[in-house]
Write an enzyme that holds these catalytic residues in place. Structure first.
Site, PDB file in Angstrom:
ATOM      1  N   LEU A   1      71.115 -35.178  24.165  1.00  0.00           N
ATOM      2  CA  LEU A   1      70.488 -36.356  24.610  1.00  0.00           C
ATOM      3  C   LEU A   1      71.422 -37.080  25.734  1.00  0.00           C
ATOM      4  CD1 LEU A   1      69.963 -38.246  21.019  1.00  0.00           C
ATOM      5  CD2 LEU A   1      68.024 -37.187  22.862  1.00  0.00           C
ATOM      6  N   ASP A   2      70.733 -38.084  26.722  1.00  0.00           N
ATOM      7  CA  ASP A   2      71.535 -38.616  27.657  1.00  0.00           C
ATOM      8  C   ASP A   2      72.664 -39.439  27.096  1.00  0.00           C
ATOM      9  OD1 ASP A   2      70.081 -37.226  29.418  1.00  0.00           O
ATOM     10  OD2 ASP A   2      68.739 -39.007  29.640  1.00  0.00           O
ATOM     11  N   LYS A   3      73.689 -39.752  27.911  1.00  0.00           N
ATOM     12  CA  LYS A   3      74.683 -40.613  27.142  1.00  0.00           C
ATOM     13  C   LYS A   3      74.426 -41.890  26.598  1.00  0.00           C
ATOM     14  CE  LYS A   3      79.190 -42.571  28.788  1.00  0.00           C
ATOM     15  NZ  LYS A   3      80.094 -42.875  29.919  1.00  0.00           N
TER      16      LYS A   3
ATOM     17  N   HIS B   1      66.447 -36.148  32.366  1.00  0.00           N
ATOM     18  CA  HIS B   1      65.897 -37.391  32.495  1.00  0.00           C
ATOM     19  C   HIS B   1      64.729 -37.530  32.462  1.00  0.00           C
ATOM     20  CE1 HIS B   1      69.846 -39.020  32.786  1.00  0.00           C
ATOM     21  NE2 HIS B   1      70.318 -38.717  34.072  1.00  0.00           N
TER      22      HIS B   1
END
Length: 242
Positions: A106-108, A189
């Site tokens: 997962l993105d930050k 993204h």
């Protein structure tokens, strides 16, 4: 992550830093035990969970491990990072020696369901696009949604930079500014870029389900638990969006 399968003689040669012929001799002399049994075949295939002993020395004894984490924002999906806190740091001490990796990052700033394991085959079965496992996200947006979003997501988006068209995704409008997005891919993204086509910034992104594994609503942000036997086994089953 690739499955750690290979021949026992090559494992011994690499682990003990000895010539291949010497490793094969140890095997033929009965000095090597695999899961408690003497091994005589130099080409015997092992994996990361095979218990391996050589001349009384334990070389490998790894137990399969599967964890669910409720990832908070601001923590990176990595096992090590020199500059940021990692998701591995949120797990209990017992998990620190289990050689875990992340099954679908997962993105930050994205929150929600993160799965960690040391089982490479299981990881591939849930995270690879070819596995066709649906990922469910709750998205909060800056601007109101319209029905045009639903049709566009179902058709897919062409990304010039990669020269690809995203697979059809399901978008369910929950309220004017909130939608659920269900997809099988996980490109860079991807959800933010799809909403970017409408010039509608994503304010918050939360993953709550992967395949048939649903984020435990009893886990607060930053908390984790081992997966149940049913959750582990569900990866072998087909998943459908709901």
């Amino acid at each position: 992550m690739n499955s750690k399968r290979g021949r026992i003689d090559r494992f011994l040669a690499s682990r003990l830093q000895i010539p291949a012929k010497q490793a094969q001799l140890l095997i033929r002399q009965g000095e090597v035990l695999l899961d408690g049994q003497a091994c005589s075949a130099v080409d015997r295939i092992i994996n990361e969970f095979t218990r391996i002993e050589c001349q009384g020395q334990l070389l490998q004894a790894l137990t399969p491990a599967y964890w669910m984490l409720h990832k908070p924002a601001g923590v990176v999906s990595a096992t090590t990072d020199a500059a940021h806190q990692t998701v591995l740091s949120l797990l209990p001490d017992e998990a620190q020696t289990q050689q875990l990796h992340i099954a679908g990052r997962l993105d930050k700033q994205t929150t929600g369901l993160l799965l960690l394991t040391n089982d490479a085959r299981w990881s591939e079965a849930i995270s690879q696009p070819s596995a066709n496992k649906y990922k469910h996200y709750r998205v909060t947006l800056q601007n109101p949604l319209t029905e045009a979003y639903v049709a566009a997501f179902a058709q897919g988006f062409y990304f010039d930079y990669e020269g690809i068209t995203t697979a059809p995704a399901q978008l369910n409008i929950i309220s004017d500014y909130v939608a659920d997005v269900i997809l099988t891919e996980g490109k860079y993204h991807q959800i933010k870029r799809m909403f970017g086509r409408f010039r509608n910034p994503v304010v918050a992104l939360h993953r709550y389900q992967v395949g048939q594994i649903v984020l435990d609503d009893g886990l607060a942000l930053g908390q984790c638990r081992p997966l149940t036997a049913e959750e582990i086994a569900s990866v072998a089953e087909n998943s459908e969006p709901n």
